[in-house]
Design a protein around this motif. Sequence first.
Motif, PDB file in Angstrom:
ATOM      1  N   SER A 170     -47.938  17.237  -1.166  1.00  0.00           N
ATOM      2  CA  SER A 170     -47.371  18.375  -0.445  1.00  0.00           C
ATOM      3  C   SER A 170     -48.269  19.598  -0.587  1.00  0.00           C
ATOM      4  N   ASN A 171     -48.558  20.268   0.548  1.00  0.00           N
ATOM      5  CA  ASN A 171     -49.164  21.598   0.468  1.00  0.00           C
ATOM      6  C   ASN A 171     -48.067  22.618   0.242  1.00  0.00           C
ATOM      7  N   GLU A 172     -46.987  22.426   0.957  1.00  0.00           N
ATOM      8  CA  GLU A 172     -45.782  23.220   0.768  1.00  0.00           C
ATOM      9  C   GLU A 172     -44.620  22.368   1.260  1.00  0.00           C
ATOM     10  N   ILE A 173     -43.432  22.693   0.776  1.00  0.00           N
ATOM     11  CA  ILE A 173     -42.264  21.889   1.128  1.00  0.00           C
ATOM     12  C   ILE A 173     -41.527  22.630   2.243  1.00  0.00           C
TER      13      ILE A 173
ATOM     14  N   GLY B 251     -41.915  26.103  -6.430  1.00  0.00           N
ATOM     15  CA  GLY B 251     -40.499  26.399  -6.222  1.00  0.00           C
ATOM     16  C   GLY B 251     -40.238  27.770  -5.629  1.00  0.00           C
ATOM     17  N   SER B 252     -41.281  28.601  -5.491  1.00  0.00           N
ATOM     18  CA  SER B 252     -41.054  29.921  -4.891  1.00  0.00           C
ATOM     19  C   SER B 252     -40.956  29.768  -3.371  1.00  0.00           C
ATOM     20  N   LEU B 253     -40.338  30.753  -2.756  1.00  0.00           N
ATOM     21  CA  LEU B 253     -40.146  30.720  -1.300  1.00  0.00           C
ATOM     22  C   LEU B 253     -41.272  31.527  -0.671  1.00  0.00           C
ATOM     23  N   SER B 254     -42.098  30.886   0.141  1.00  0.00           N
ATOM     24  CA  SER B 254     -43.278  31.592   0.640  1.00  0.00           C
ATOM     25  C   SER B 254     -43.087  32.145   2.048  1.00  0.00           C
ATOM     26  N   GLN B 255     -42.232  31.532   2.839  1.00  0.00           N
ATOM     27  CA  GLN B 255     -42.081  32.031   4.207  1.00  0.00           C
ATOM     28  C   GLN B 255     -40.737  31.626   4.806  1.00  0.00           C
ATOM     29  N   VAL B 256     -40.125  32.561   5.540  1.00  0.00           N
ATOM     30  CA  VAL B 256     -38.922  32.235   6.318  1.00  0.00           C
ATOM     31  C   VAL B 256     -39.099  32.843   7.704  1.00  0.00           C
ATOM     32  N   GLN B 257     -38.384  32.319   8.673  1.00  0.00           N
ATOM     33  CA  GLN B 257     -38.466  32.965   9.980  1.00  0.00           C
ATOM     34  C   GLN B 257     -37.511  34.161  10.016  1.00  0.00           C
ATOM     35  N   ASP B 258     -37.910  35.203  10.722  1.00  0.00           N
ATOM     36  CA  ASP B 258     -37.126  36.427  10.906  1.00  0.00           C
ATOM     37  C   ASP B 258     -36.663  37.046   9.582  1.00  0.00           C
ATOM     38  N   PRO B 259     -37.564  37.309   8.667  1.00  0.00           N
ATOM     39  CA  PRO B 259     -37.134  37.842   7.361  1.00  0.00           C
ATOM     40  C   PRO B 259     -36.413  39.181   7.478  1.00  0.00           C
ATOM     41  N   GLU B 260     -36.730  39.956   8.534  1.00  0.00           N
ATOM     42  CA  GLU B 260     -36.095  41.274   8.687  1.00  0.00           C
ATOM     43  C   GLU B 260     -34.621  41.168   9.040  1.00  0.00           C
TER      44      GLU B 260
ATOM     45  N   PRO C 231     -35.513  36.921   1.874  1.00  0.00           N
ATOM     46  CA  PRO C 231     -35.192  35.893   0.862  1.00  0.00           C
ATOM     47  C   PRO C 231     -36.391  35.521  -0.001  1.00  0.00           C
ATOM     48  N   CYS C 232     -37.609  35.697   0.523  1.00  0.00           N
ATOM     49  CA  CYS C 232     -38.800  35.325  -0.263  1.00  0.00           C
ATOM     50  C   CYS C 232     -38.914  36.183  -1.527  1.00  0.00           C
ATOM     51  N   ASP C 233     -38.261  37.332  -1.527  1.00  0.00           N
ATOM     52  CA  ASP C 233     -38.388  38.225  -2.684  1.00  0.00           C
ATOM     53  C   ASP C 233     -37.566  37.758  -3.876  1.00  0.00           C
ATOM     54  N   ASP C 234     -36.539  36.965  -3.648  1.00  0.00           N
ATOM     55  CA  ASP C 234     -35.671  36.653  -4.795  1.00  0.00           C
ATOM     56  C   ASP C 234     -35.158  35.211  -4.838  1.00  0.00           C
ATOM     57  N   MET C 235     -35.599  34.346  -3.936  1.00  0.00           N
ATOM     58  CA  MET C 235     -35.046  32.989  -3.957  1.00  0.00           C
ATOM     59  C   MET C 235     -36.087  31.970  -4.414  1.00  0.00           C
ATOM     60  N   THR C 236     -35.636  30.998  -5.183  1.00  0.00           N
ATOM     61  CA  THR C 236     -36.501  29.897  -5.625  1.00  0.00           C
ATOM     62  C   THR C 236     -35.697  28.603  -5.547  1.00  0.00           C
ATOM     63  N   LEU C 237     -36.405  27.488  -5.559  1.00  0.00           N
ATOM     64  CA  LEU C 237     -35.716  26.212  -5.738  1.00  0.00           C
ATOM     65  C   LEU C 237     -35.102  26.192  -7.135  1.00  0.00           C
ATOM     66  N   VAL C 238     -34.083  25.370  -7.316  1.00  0.00           N
ATOM     67  CA  VAL C 238     -33.422  25.300  -8.623  1.00  0.00           C
ATOM     68  C   VAL C 238     -34.117  24.233  -9.466  1.00  0.00           C
ATOM     69  N   GLU C 239     -34.602  24.677 -10.615  1.00  0.00           N
ATOM     70  CA  GLU C 239     -35.419  23.809 -11.463  1.00  0.00           C
ATOM     71  C   GLU C 239     -34.557  23.096 -12.504  1.00  0.00           C
TER      72      GLU C 239
END
Length: 434
Positions: free
Chosen positions: A104-107, A120-129, A136-144
Amino acid sequence: MNSPENVMALARPWGCPPLRNVPILGDQYTSREFFDREWSSMWTKVWLLMGRSSELSQDGSYQMEEIGPESFIMIRQKDGSIRAFYNVCQHRGSRLLFNNEGISNEIVCPYHGWEWANDGSLSQVQDPEDFIDGNPCDDMTLVEVNCELFAGFIWINMDPECISLKDYLGPVWEEFEAYESHDWIRGPSSTVDVNCNWKVPQDNSCESYHLPSVHPQGLKWIEHSYKYCHFDWCEEGHNRMSIPMVTPSHSLTREELEVDDQLREMLEPWGLKAEDFEGREFETRQTVQSVKRETGSERGYQFDQLFDDQLTDAYHYNIFPNVTVSFAGSEYIGLQRMRPHRRDPERHYYDNFMYLSHGAAARIGATKPEERRFFKYGTDLMNREIADQDLAVSTGQQLGLSSRGYSGVRLAGQEGRVQRFHDVLDEYLEGSRP
Ligand code: FES
Ligand SMILES: [Fe+2]
């Protein structure tokens, strides 16, 4: 039960805490209520062998594995470590990965395309504004989940308060290390969807009482008499068995003794001739041990930390709750893992993987891991005779376990490990473990 030949087993006894003899009843294999209690009180609190670290060869290599209602991603990081995450998108809960292995390059979530980095960090979402609480990229991660590596395997634990894997494995740790098996290569491997509870093959794996009836073909190359085998269990909840191999069984009569074709195949790679053992068939095992000790290292085997009996015998470890690691004379590991179905107590996924030692891989020219096969029981065979025979009796046993005419087990002494397994399970269910 102990033969003087089992030097290693006797040298390090496991103690065998007293059996509690909890009842082992049919509904423990059929009831949804019992199945749910196992999930909440046991599966979510134990260390689980879920992947093979030596197969994650580069940054982004991952394995995905399911167990019960959960699915986990185990992924190699840039710094070489491996981390494990629940396989679930934090946006609206979609599963993320569906392949069992890959790079995986990214999931990327298949639903709204959120892009999760391998750490596990969130690198990109559509329509972040458009998110009122901020990007969400500022505070969300996958659950480890907790993840440790040992013996070339990836182990996870869903309990944030869990003890270390080393403490969990107890005496298993040191004994596995002696085999230096962390990079043994995957041989024939299958996952079979079977209509029986996960504990049916688990119980089967905790006893050798069935060898003469289910695996009669082994009579002339593996010990079938329990009096020459060694069984014990440890405080941590695991159990083990050693069975002499590369020998005819002591249950044979003098007239029945012979070097059959299968025993012959165990002698010839070591330059030994079957004819030379006529009349002294019981000397095959120790002779092979001597030749292996003398010539093994030049053939790629690593025997330095092993006792002589480990060069031929089956050392069979049942790691609570659902894994059996069987070292077959330092030739290969036969690994069985029983994973419960999402919600059906009368169904599970049976994994049967082989890992070849360096010496065995060199002998047959194996250089890369074999493809893992997936199929429904009855549509194909694993082509591993012993495992196929074990599954064949498991489905029939499941049918009987739900009968009104069955009132629970009556175990032989040599089936004590079955009782111990259920005793330990019961301790989780009643809350006295972990
Ligand atoms: S559920 Fe994953 S992006 Fe929406
Ligand atoms: Fe078996």
